[in-house]
Design an enzyme around this catalytic site. Structure first.
Site, PDB file in Angstrom:
ATOM      1  N   ASP A  30     -24.455  56.136   7.303  1.00  9.34           N
ATOM      2  CA  ASP A  30     -23.226  55.517   7.806  1.00  9.34           C
ATOM      3  C   ASP A  30     -22.264  55.363   6.637  1.00  9.34           C
ATOM      4  O   ASP A  30     -22.691  55.250   5.486  1.00  9.34           O
ATOM      5  CB  ASP A  30     -23.551  54.148   8.445  1.00  9.34           C
ATOM      6  CG  ASP A  30     -22.508  53.737   9.466  1.00  9.34           C
ATOM      7  OD1 ASP A  30     -21.339  53.552   9.073  1.00  9.34           O
ATOM      8  OD2 ASP A  30     -22.851  53.614  10.662  1.00  9.34           O
ATOM      9  N   ASN A 214     -20.214  58.783  33.759  1.00 17.57           N
ATOM     10  CA  ASN A 214     -19.539  57.497  33.566  1.00 17.57           C
ATOM     11  C   ASN A 214     -18.409  57.291  34.563  1.00 17.57           C
ATOM     12  O   ASN A 214     -18.185  56.183  35.043  1.00 17.57           O
ATOM     13  CB  ASN A 214     -19.016  57.372  32.126  1.00 17.57           C
ATOM     14  CG  ASN A 214     -20.115  56.891  31.190  1.00 17.57           C
ATOM     15  OD1 ASN A 214     -21.233  56.625  31.634  1.00 17.57           O
ATOM     16  ND2 ASN A 214     -19.810  56.775  29.920  1.00 17.57           N
ATOM     17  N   CYS A 266     -17.773  52.075  26.861  1.00 18.72           N
ATOM     18  CA  CYS A 266     -17.850  53.410  27.457  1.00 18.72           C
ATOM     19  C   CYS A 266     -16.945  53.617  28.669  1.00 18.72           C
ATOM     20  O   CYS A 266     -16.030  54.436  28.622  1.00 18.72           O
ATOM     21  CB  CYS A 266     -19.287  53.737  27.810  1.00 18.72           C
ATOM     22  SG  CYS A 266     -20.321  53.897  26.341  1.00 18.72           S
ATOM     23  N   LYS A 269     -12.954  53.570  28.218  1.00 15.96           N
ATOM     24  CA  LYS A 269     -12.391  54.656  27.409  1.00 15.96           C
ATOM     25  C   LYS A 269     -12.727  56.037  27.989  1.00 15.96           C
ATOM     26  O   LYS A 269     -11.920  56.956  27.916  1.00 15.96           O
ATOM     27  CB  LYS A 269     -12.826  54.533  25.944  1.00 15.96           C
ATOM     28  CG  LYS A 269     -14.194  55.064  25.625  1.00 15.96           C
ATOM     29  CD  LYS A 269     -14.437  55.102  24.127  1.00 15.96           C
ATOM     30  CE  LYS A 269     -15.864  55.427  23.774  1.00 15.96           C
ATOM     31  NZ  LYS A 269     -16.411  56.676  24.270  1.00 15.96           N
TER      32      LYS A 269
HETATM   33  N1  NAD Z   1     -22.559  52.175  23.195  1.00 20.19           N
HETATM   34  C1  NAD Z   1     -23.072  52.813  24.244  1.00 20.19           C
HETATM   35  O1  NAD Z   1     -23.672  52.199  25.140  1.00 20.19           O
HETATM   36  C2  NAD Z   1     -22.965  54.303  24.361  1.00 20.19           C
HETATM   37  C3  NAD Z   1     -23.741  54.985  25.309  1.00 20.19           C
HETATM   38  C4  NAD Z   1     -23.632  56.365  25.392  1.00 20.19           C
HETATM   39  C5  NAD Z   1     -22.755  57.051  24.572  1.00 20.19           C
HETATM   40  N2  NAD Z   1     -21.990  56.361  23.663  1.00 20.19           N
HETATM   41  C6  NAD Z   1     -21.099  57.122  22.790  1.00 20.19           C
HETATM   42  O2  NAD Z   1     -21.739  57.249  21.526  1.00 20.19           O
HETATM   43  C7  NAD Z   1     -20.765  57.221  20.465  1.00 20.19           C
HETATM   44  C8  NAD Z   1     -21.082  56.085  19.498  1.00 20.19           C
HETATM   45  O3  NAD Z   1     -20.959  54.851  20.189  1.00 20.19           O
HETATM   46  P1  NAD Z   1     -21.491  53.485  19.560  1.00 20.19           P
HETATM   47  O4  NAD Z   1     -21.315  52.445  20.614  1.00 20.19           O
HETATM   48  O5  NAD Z   1     -22.818  53.712  18.939  1.00 20.19           O
HETATM   49  O6  NAD Z   1     -20.403  53.284  18.394  1.00 20.19           O
HETATM   50  P2  NAD Z   1     -20.379  52.190  17.229  1.00 20.19           P
HETATM   51  O7  NAD Z   1     -18.954  51.890  16.990  1.00 20.19           O
HETATM   52  O8  NAD Z   1     -21.330  51.084  17.563  1.00 20.19           O
HETATM   53  O9  NAD Z   1     -20.992  52.952  15.964  1.00 20.19           O
HETATM   54  C9  NAD Z   1     -20.378  54.029  15.331  1.00 20.19           C
HETATM   55  C10 NAD Z   1     -20.872  54.063  13.874  1.00 20.19           C
HETATM   56  O10 NAD Z   1     -20.430  55.280  13.268  1.00 20.19           O
HETATM   57  C11 NAD Z   1     -20.133  54.999  11.927  1.00 20.19           C
HETATM   58  N3  NAD Z   1     -19.337  56.076  11.339  1.00 20.19           N
HETATM   59  C12 NAD Z   1     -18.013  56.352  11.502  1.00 20.19           C
HETATM   60  N4  NAD Z   1     -17.663  57.427  10.774  1.00 20.19           N
HETATM   61  C13 NAD Z   1     -18.781  57.859  10.155  1.00 20.19           C
HETATM   62  C14 NAD Z   1     -19.062  58.919   9.260  1.00 20.19           C
HETATM   63  N5  NAD Z   1     -18.118  59.792   8.866  1.00 20.19           N
HETATM   64  N6  NAD Z   1     -20.329  59.077   8.806  1.00 20.19           N
HETATM   65  C15 NAD Z   1     -21.299  58.207   9.177  1.00 20.19           C
HETATM   66  N7  NAD Z   1     -21.089  57.174  10.023  1.00 20.19           N
HETATM   67  C16 NAD Z   1     -19.849  56.999  10.492  1.00 20.19           C
HETATM   68  C17 NAD Z   1     -19.443  53.656  12.002  1.00 20.19           C
HETATM   69  O11 NAD Z   1     -19.369  53.007  10.748  1.00 20.19           O
HETATM   70  C18 NAD Z   1     -20.313  52.930  13.025  1.00 20.19           C
HETATM   71  O12 NAD Z   1     -21.388  52.244  12.387  1.00 20.19           O
HETATM   72  C19 NAD Z   1     -19.418  57.095  21.176  1.00 20.19           C
HETATM   73  O13 NAD Z   1     -18.886  58.366  21.358  1.00 20.19           O
HETATM   74  C20 NAD Z   1     -19.783  56.462  22.500  1.00 20.19           C
HETATM   75  O14 NAD Z   1     -18.842  56.781  23.500  1.00 20.19           O
HETATM   76  C21 NAD Z   1     -22.084  55.012  23.540  1.00 20.19           C
END
Ligand code: NAD
Length: 449
Positions: A30, A214, A266, A269
């Site tokens: 991260d 979704n 989710c 957006k």
């Molecule tokens: N939260 C959910 O329930 C869920 C479910 C399915 C899919 N998603 C999708 O999964 C993706 C991530 O969602 P999330 O909720 O885990 O996001 P989040 O915001 O909780 O986590 C994202 C992480 O990525 C890190 N990051 C950003 N740029 C980076 C880089 N260049 N290198 C390494 N790390 C980096 C950030 O610091 C952060 O810790 C999104 O596209 C979301 O739509 C989320």
């Protein structure tokens, strides 16, 4: 297998940890130093049931490591999962800057064959952009290193993420390469024993599948909220209607609960982003726009009901709020209905006295210290000296309410229930001015037809 996961948020951390738990050798990377430092010290930055012990167990077993060293991380895995955020851009489309930044990083450091896996929710066509970005970075390096890009969208739900990841309904993989299919099959083999869960399809179909899922779920919620609002005005009980339609197997009972609108990171957006994708290809997605509009309106109903119940006399009042997270079993407050409510209350000079089992730290992080936000230790303290109570999240501990007791606690006594937890008649008999969603009291001034 050696696996690298970019992003240690809700999806990345769960993915990395679950894959380590079945024996893979996982590095999670991260750019957020603070997050990585906490993880290295065994302090889990998010609340997700069961996650903490699973992380600690796998770190101890040396199958799971956390780092900010992207070079080492790219070097490590043959599989490179991208699980970083894709927040909405100004126009509602998905902002791909974080995904593409990871693609650049992979291109910069890779020295051997890699499968780059889009696990983030990304618009159709993103895998091509990721490929282009990696190719251009490799060209700058004058390096010829083979790689493939595939789509593997994630369907986990916050609150039951571990269960969903390990026992999910399906594992969707978008690829046209046999080599990638074999590697993905190997990666997910431990989850694929009970029945065939892997679904291979084209990259574009996989990307669209995630948005379609979704959008369908959000549509069910907005549909039920629309019918609930109608039921309220027509003098019908939405709970009867819900049972009446859920019993039809073509409809089913899942996901047809009316409430105060969907939130989270989710649905809001993704519905917006899919509508933007549609208009970019010359198609106006009317249904998706309506789903979003209905949800936006629904999120303001808690405030409207409260204002109605208090005859618009809000200034100087103290309102108890039970539940801040967008749903139970998470600390996530992204787009939560509680935020719409609290912001409207503050704009009307109201003090919020709130309690949530897990999201209070997050609430403080978002709103900071302010005189009109009092966070208390339990649900009982939240209603002390409050004028009315609003329930935003159906955490288990909010599911019982002694009607006589609450009437004695609140000065008015008004209860606005955004999750239909209680029986309107019991509340009314105890003298509670109780508003739910689609049942009981209505805002409408006209008599039922
Ligand atoms: N939260 C959910 O329930 C869920 C479910 C399915 C899919 N998603 C999708 O999964 C993706 C991530 O969602 P999330 O909720 O885990 O996001 P989040 O915001 O909780 O986590 C994202 C992480 O990525 C890190 N990051 C950003 N740029 C980076 C880089 N260049 N290198 C390494 N790390 C980096 C950030 O610091 C952060 O810790 C999104 O596209 C979301 O739509 C989320």
């Amino acid at each position: 297998m050696k696996i690298t996961v970019f992003g240690t948020g809700y999806v990345g951390l769960v993915t990395g940890t679950c894959l380590a738990d079945v024996g893979h050798d996982v590095v999670c990377v991260d750019i957020d130093r603070n997050k990585i430092e906490r993880l290295v010290q065994g302090d889990i930055p998010i609340y997700e049931p069961g996650l903490e012990s699973m992380v600690l167990r796998n770190v101890e077993a040396r199958r799971l490591r956390f780092t900010t060293d992207a070079g080492m991380a790219v070097e490590h895995g043959v599989l490179q999962f991208i699980a970083v955020g894709t927040p909405p851009d100004e126009d509602g489309s998905a902002d791909l800057q974080y995904v593409l930044a990871v693609a650049s990083t992979i291109g910069q450091y890779m020295n051997g064959y890699k499968v780059v896996i889009d696990k983030s929710t990304v618009p159709v066509g993103t895998a091509d952009k990721v490929r282009d970005r990696i190719e251009s970075v490799l060209a700058e390096r004058v390096a010829d290193v083979p790689f493939d890009v595939c789509s593997n969208p994630e369907f986990l739900k916050e609150g039951s993420a571990l269960e969903d990841f390990t026992r999910g309904a399906r594992i969707v993989v978008g690829t046209d390469s046999d080599r990638v299919s074999d590697l993905m099959r190997e990666c997910y083999a431990p989850y694929n024993r009970n029945r065939e869960k892997l679904m291979f399809m084209s990259v574009r179909a996989a990307e669209l599948t995630k948005y379609a899922a979704n959008a369908m779920l959000a549509t069910k919620i907005s549909f039920m909220n629309e019918i609930a609002n109608l039921a309220e005005r027509l003098g019908a009980d939405i709970e009867d209607v819900r049972r009446g339609i859920g019993s039809d197997p073509r409809i089913g009972y899942h996901f047809i609960y009316p409430g105060c609108g969907y939130g989270g990171s989710c649905f809001p957006k993704d519905v917006q982003a899919l509508a933007r994708t549609a208009s970019k290809v010359g198609y106006e997605a009317e249904l998706l726009k309506a789903v979003e509009a209905v949800n936006k309106r629904q999120k303001s109903t808690l405030f409207e009901k409260l204002s109605h119940a208090l005859n618009g006399e809000l200034e100087g009042k103290t309102i108890a709020v039970w539940g801040l997270s967008f749903k139970p079993e998470t600390d996530d407050m992204r787009d939560a209905p509680s935020r719409t409510l609290m912001e409207a209350l503050w704009a009307h000079g109201v003090t919020v006295q709130a309690y949530d089992p897990e999201a209070m730290k997050e609430c403080r992080r978002i709103y900071g210290e302010r005189d009109d936000l009092i966070l208390v230790a339990d649900r009982i303290q939240a209603v002390k000296k409050a004028d009315a109570l609003v329930i935003c999240t159906e955490w288990k501990e909010f599911r019982t309410l002694d009607a006589e007791w609450i009437r004695g606690q609140l000065s008015t006594p008004v209860v606005i229930d955004g999750r239909n937890l209680f029986d309107p008649q019991t509340m009314a008999l105890a003298g509670v001015d109780y508003y739910a969603v689609g049942r009981g009291k209505t805002l409408s001034t006209s008599a039922p037809v």
